[in-house]
Design a protein around this motif. Structure first.
Motif, PDB file in Angstrom:
ATOM      1  N   GLN A 153      -3.781  -4.976   5.065  1.00 41.89           N
ATOM      2  CA  GLN A 153      -3.773  -3.545   5.343  1.00 41.89           C
ATOM      3  C   GLN A 153      -2.733  -2.831   4.487  1.00 41.89           C
ATOM      4  O   GLN A 153      -2.970  -1.724   3.992  1.00 41.89           O
ATOM      5  CB  GLN A 153      -3.508  -3.292   6.825  1.00 41.89           C
ATOM      6  CG  GLN A 153      -4.660  -3.705   7.734  1.00 41.89           C
ATOM      7  CD  GLN A 153      -4.287  -3.591   9.192  1.00 41.89           C
ATOM      8  OE1 GLN A 153      -3.209  -4.010   9.625  1.00 41.89           O
ATOM      9  NE2 GLN A 153      -5.185  -3.021   9.981  1.00 41.89           N
ATOM     10  N   LYS A 154      -1.568  -3.449   4.308  1.00 37.70           N
ATOM     11  CA  LYS A 154      -0.533  -2.843   3.472  1.00 37.70           C
ATOM     12  C   LYS A 154      -1.012  -2.706   2.033  1.00 37.70           C
ATOM     13  O   LYS A 154      -0.810  -1.674   1.387  1.00 37.70           O
ATOM     14  CB  LYS A 154       0.740  -3.685   3.524  1.00 37.70           C
ATOM     15  CG  LYS A 154       1.462  -3.654   4.866  1.00 37.70           C
ATOM     16  CD  LYS A 154       2.714  -4.501   4.822  1.00 37.70           C
ATOM     17  CE  LYS A 154       3.454  -4.469   6.156  1.00 37.70           C
ATOM     18  NZ  LYS A 154       4.661  -5.322   6.136  1.00 37.70           N
ATOM     19  N   ASN A 155      -1.648  -3.770   1.521  1.00 38.89           N
ATOM     20  CA  ASN A 155      -2.157  -3.712   0.155  1.00 38.89           C
ATOM     21  C   ASN A 155      -3.250  -2.656   0.010  1.00 38.89           C
ATOM     22  O   ASN A 155      -3.333  -1.960  -1.011  1.00 38.89           O
ATOM     23  CB  ASN A 155      -2.713  -5.083  -0.253  1.00 38.89           C
ATOM     24  CG  ASN A 155      -1.621  -6.124  -0.383  1.00 38.89           C
ATOM     25  OD1 ASN A 155      -0.454  -5.779  -0.568  1.00 38.89           O
ATOM     26  ND2 ASN A 155      -1.984  -7.393  -0.276  1.00 38.89           N
ATOM     27  N   ASN A 156      -4.076  -2.532   1.035  1.00 43.24           N
ATOM     28  CA  ASN A 156      -5.144  -1.540   1.005  1.00 43.24           C
ATOM     29  C   ASN A 156      -4.572  -0.126   0.964  1.00 43.24           C
ATOM     30  O   ASN A 156      -5.025   0.729   0.188  1.00 43.24           O
ATOM     31  CB  ASN A 156      -6.036  -1.712   2.237  1.00 43.24           C
ATOM     32  CG  ASN A 156      -7.259  -0.818   2.190  1.00 43.24           C
ATOM     33  OD1 ASN A 156      -7.929  -0.737   1.171  1.00 43.24           O
ATOM     34  ND2 ASN A 156      -7.549  -0.153   3.295  1.00 43.24           N
ATOM     35  N   LEU A 157      -3.558   0.138   1.788  1.00 40.76           N
ATOM     36  CA  LEU A 157      -2.924   1.450   1.793  1.00 40.76           C
ATOM     37  C   LEU A 157      -2.248   1.745   0.457  1.00 40.76           C
ATOM     38  O   LEU A 157      -2.263   2.880  -0.027  1.00 40.76           O
ATOM     39  CB  LEU A 157      -1.909   1.538   2.935  1.00 40.76           C
ATOM     40  CG  LEU A 157      -2.486   1.546   4.357  1.00 40.76           C
ATOM     41  CD1 LEU A 157      -1.366   1.497   5.387  1.00 40.76           C
ATOM     42  CD2 LEU A 157      -3.352   2.785   4.577  1.00 40.76           C
ATOM     43  N   GLU A 158      -1.660   0.714  -0.142  1.00 46.37           N
ATOM     44  CA  GLU A 158      -1.011   0.885  -1.439  1.00 46.37           C
ATOM     45  C   GLU A 158      -2.034   1.232  -2.521  1.00 46.37           C
ATOM     46  O   GLU A 158      -1.793   2.078  -3.391  1.00 46.37           O
ATOM     47  CB  GLU A 158      -0.257  -0.398  -1.814  1.00 46.37           C
ATOM     48  CG  GLU A 158       0.663  -0.254  -3.010  1.00 46.37           C
ATOM     49  CD  GLU A 158       1.868   0.630  -2.715  1.00 46.37           C
ATOM     50  OE1 GLU A 158       2.447   1.158  -3.673  1.00 46.37           O
ATOM     51  OE2 GLU A 158       2.220   0.795  -1.533  1.00 46.37           O
ATOM     52  N   LEU A 159      -3.199   0.572  -2.441  1.00 42.53           N
ATOM     53  CA  LEU A 159      -4.266   0.860  -3.397  1.00 42.53           C
ATOM     54  C   LEU A 159      -4.749   2.305  -3.252  1.00 42.53           C
ATOM     55  O   LEU A 159      -4.934   3.018  -4.252  1.00 42.53           O
ATOM     56  CB  LEU A 159      -5.430  -0.108  -3.195  1.00 42.53           C
ATOM     57  CG  LEU A 159      -6.693   0.155  -4.027  1.00 42.53           C
ATOM     58  CD1 LEU A 159      -6.380   0.071  -5.514  1.00 42.53           C
ATOM     59  CD2 LEU A 159      -7.804  -0.823  -3.646  1.00 42.53           C
ATOM     60  N   LEU A 160      -4.955   2.746  -2.013  1.00 44.42           N
ATOM     61  CA  LEU A 160      -5.407   4.123  -1.787  1.00 44.42           C
ATOM     62  C   LEU A 160      -4.380   5.125  -2.297  1.00 44.42           C
ATOM     63  O   LEU A 160      -4.734   6.160  -2.873  1.00 44.42           O
ATOM     64  CB  LEU A 160      -5.675   4.339  -0.295  1.00 44.42           C
ATOM     65  CG  LEU A 160      -6.821   3.529   0.312  1.00 44.42           C
ATOM     66  CD1 LEU A 160      -6.955   3.846   1.785  1.00 44.42           C
ATOM     67  CD2 LEU A 160      -8.132   3.815  -0.414  1.00 44.42           C
ATOM     68  N   LYS A 161      -3.109   4.821  -2.082  1.00 44.93           N
ATOM     69  CA  LYS A 161      -2.057   5.704  -2.576  1.00 44.93           C
ATOM     70  C   LYS A 161      -2.093   5.797  -4.098  1.00 44.93           C
ATOM     71  O   LYS A 161      -1.973   6.896  -4.675  1.00 44.93           O
ATOM     72  CB  LYS A 161      -0.700   5.186  -2.107  1.00 44.93           C
ATOM     73  CG  LYS A 161       0.481   6.033  -2.559  1.00 44.93           C
ATOM     74  CD  LYS A 161       1.789   5.440  -2.069  1.00 44.93           C
ATOM     75  CE  LYS A 161       2.983   6.243  -2.581  1.00 44.93           C
ATOM     76  NZ  LYS A 161       4.274   5.649  -2.133  1.00 44.93           N
ATOM     77  N   LEU A 163      -4.655   5.226  -6.116  1.00 41.96           N
ATOM     78  CA  LEU A 163      -5.859   5.932  -6.560  1.00 41.96           C
ATOM     79  C   LEU A 163      -5.709   7.434  -6.348  1.00 41.96           C
ATOM     80  O   LEU A 163      -6.183   8.238  -7.163  1.00 41.96           O
ATOM     81  CB  LEU A 163      -7.083   5.413  -5.804  1.00 41.96           C
ATOM     82  CG  LEU A 163      -7.570   4.021  -6.218  1.00 41.96           C
ATOM     83  CD1 LEU A 163      -8.647   3.519  -5.272  1.00 41.96           C
ATOM     84  CD2 LEU A 163      -8.091   4.035  -7.649  1.00 41.96           C
ATOM     85  N   GLY A 164      -5.054   7.827  -5.246  1.00 42.87           N
ATOM     86  CA  GLY A 164      -4.783   9.245  -5.035  1.00 42.87           C
ATOM     87  C   GLY A 164      -3.872   9.810  -6.109  1.00 42.87           C
ATOM     88  O   GLY A 164      -4.068  10.935  -6.587  1.00 42.87           O
ATOM     89  N   LEU A 229     -11.245  13.886  -4.125  1.00 39.40           N
ATOM     90  CA  LEU A 229     -10.227  12.989  -3.577  1.00 39.40           C
ATOM     91  C   LEU A 229     -10.877  11.907  -2.730  1.00 39.40           C
ATOM     92  O   LEU A 229     -10.451  10.740  -2.767  1.00 39.40           O
ATOM     93  CB  LEU A 229      -9.213  13.775  -2.753  1.00 39.40           C
ATOM     94  CG  LEU A 229      -8.059  12.960  -2.160  1.00 39.40           C
ATOM     95  CD1 LEU A 229      -7.214  12.350  -3.269  1.00 39.40           C
ATOM     96  CD2 LEU A 229      -7.200  13.844  -1.254  1.00 39.40           C
ATOM     97  N   TYR A 230     -11.921  12.254  -1.982  1.00 39.64           N
ATOM     98  CA  TYR A 230     -12.636  11.242  -1.191  1.00 39.64           C
ATOM     99  C   TYR A 230     -13.283  10.202  -2.101  1.00 39.64           C
ATOM    100  O   TYR A 230     -13.298   9.007  -1.783  1.00 39.64           O
ATOM    101  CB  TYR A 230     -13.690  11.896  -0.308  1.00 39.64           C
ATOM    102  CG  TYR A 230     -14.463  10.882   0.508  1.00 39.64           C
ATOM    103  CD1 TYR A 230     -14.009  10.483   1.753  1.00 39.64           C
ATOM    104  CD2 TYR A 230     -15.642  10.298   0.010  1.00 39.64           C
ATOM    105  CE1 TYR A 230     -14.693   9.530   2.495  1.00 39.64           C
ATOM    106  CE2 TYR A 230     -16.327   9.343   0.743  1.00 39.64           C
ATOM    107  CZ  TYR A 230     -15.849   8.969   1.979  1.00 39.64           C
ATOM    108  OH  TYR A 230     -16.517   8.006   2.713  1.00 39.64           O
ATOM    109  N   LEU A 231     -13.837  10.640  -3.230  1.00 35.78           N
ATOM    110  CA  LEU A 231     -14.455   9.681  -4.148  1.00 35.78           C
ATOM    111  C   LEU A 231     -13.446   8.652  -4.638  1.00 35.78           C
ATOM    112  O   LEU A 231     -13.792   7.493  -4.870  1.00 35.78           O
ATOM    113  CB  LEU A 231     -15.078  10.409  -5.338  1.00 35.78           C
ATOM    114  CG  LEU A 231     -16.243  11.359  -5.051  1.00 35.78           C
ATOM    115  CD1 LEU A 231     -16.846  11.856  -6.357  1.00 35.78           C
ATOM    116  CD2 LEU A 231     -17.308  10.704  -4.193  1.00 35.78           C
TER     117      LEU A 231
END
Length: 342
Positions: A153-161, A163-164, A229-231
């Motif tokens: 989950q931490k890695n996933n949140l980091e990836l989303l950050k 990409l944003g 941003l959603y994309l």
């Protein structure tokens, strides 16, 4: 450390649902019940899915009782189903397995397949269903700290950050969107794989491929910014009604299925007297049966207060739709909730 306080019930709670499904043959293979709360004073939400086989030669129904919001860990369930004049009884008990249905997570209470002659007793025009669900031996989690995030989950949140950040600081962008006199940059590889419509624009011999510029005339700048941003992140920055309503149309136009589903369910859960007609027209235009069903139930429950200009517009300009909604609202559709002590 996550801390939970549990309250154990020794009582039995009984929910009885009755509902009529008009023209149910067009909704197959899955027919969903209204969402209901099986426990008093809890946020637990359940939904019953009747899943028919494609050929309708046999009564092959899976009874899938999904937990849309989770606050219990185990329970015992007894269910009585009456459908098409036939009665069936089922038993099930926890713990509750987690399942994925069309990309969305649920907890499955019970799943049972029946094999009996189907066409002999099912009506052709409408389906009348009566369900009694008795739940016992359960614990309700009434207060809990958020669970600790695991490494994934931490890695996933980091990836989303990240990409944003890529979207916001798009010095490497190779596509420009012109929206309301302003511009937004994006990366063709990302929007191409997230939207088949954008992929066709950029892959085929079209003006957008040659210029790298795409003109947007049917969305506000802030809404289209949220869409892009959603994309990148699969997240919606601000969940407000106007934004979710507009994002729904963009998701439909550019074939972003997951965003359309997210907006549809959000609109269904956040419906009001002022917005239900817009949701109804949106669902009817795009053949969104889930959102349309939510709107029909809302109109039924608020029919006496639904005297808005929007409703008058529906009646005047969409008489067939208005007739369908009024027929549903005045039909013998009853939903009862009863709690019994042992």
């Amino acid at each position: 450390m996550a801390v939970s306080k549990l309250r154990t019930y020794n009582s039995i709670e009984v929910t009885e649902l009755e509902w009529t499904v008009d023209n149910y043959l067009y909704l197959l293979p899955d027919i969903s019940s209204p969402v209901f709360s099986p426990f008093s004073n809890s946020s637990e939400k359940w939904c019953l899915i009747l899943r028919f086989n494609d050929e309708l030669e046999k009564f092959a129904i899976n009874l899938l009782l999904f937990r849309r919001e989770v606050c219990i860990s185990t329970c015992n369930v007894k269910m009585n189903l009456q459908i098409g004049g036939r009665r069936f009884d089922f038993d099930g008990h926890g713990p509750l397995p987690f399942v994925q249905i069309q990309g969305e997570g649920f907890y499955n209470i019970m799943k049972i397949a029946l094999n009996v002659p189907l066409r002999q007793f099912l009506p052709k025009d409408h389906l009348f269903v009566i369900i009694t669900i008795m739940v016992s031996g359960f614990e309700v989690n009434i207060s809990a700290c958020p669970p600790l995030k695991n490494e994934f989950q931490k890695n996933n949140l980091e990836l989303l950050k990240d990409l944003g950040t890529l979207y916001r600081h798009s010095s490497t962008a190779d596509v420009t969107f012109e929206v309301g006199g302003q511009t937004l940059g994006a990366h063709s590889n990302i929007i191409r794989c997230r939207s088949p419509v954008f992929a066709r624009m950029l892959d085929q011999d079209m003006r957008e491929k040659a210029t790298g510029r795409i003109l947007i005339t049917d969305a506000d700048f802030s809404v289209f910014d949220a869409f892009l941003l959603y994309l990148y992140t699969a997240q919606i920055k601000e969940e407000k009604w106007e934004i979710m309503y507009s994002l729904y149309s963009l998701a439909e136009k550019y074939a972003v299925v997951c965003l359309k589903q997210t907006c549809s369910r959000w609109l269904g859960k956040n419906m009001s007297v002022e917005t239900v007609c817009k949701c109804l027209l949106l669902a009817d235009l795009h053949d969104d049966q889930e959102l349309k069903q939510e709107a029909k139930h809302f109109v039924r429950d608020h029919l006496e207060t639904l005297a808005t200009r929007d409703w008058q517009y529906v009646v005047s300009n969409h008489p067939q739709l208005a007739s369908e909604i009024l027929s549903f609202s005045t039909s013998n559709l009853v939903k009862r909730l009863r709690v019994k002590s042992p």
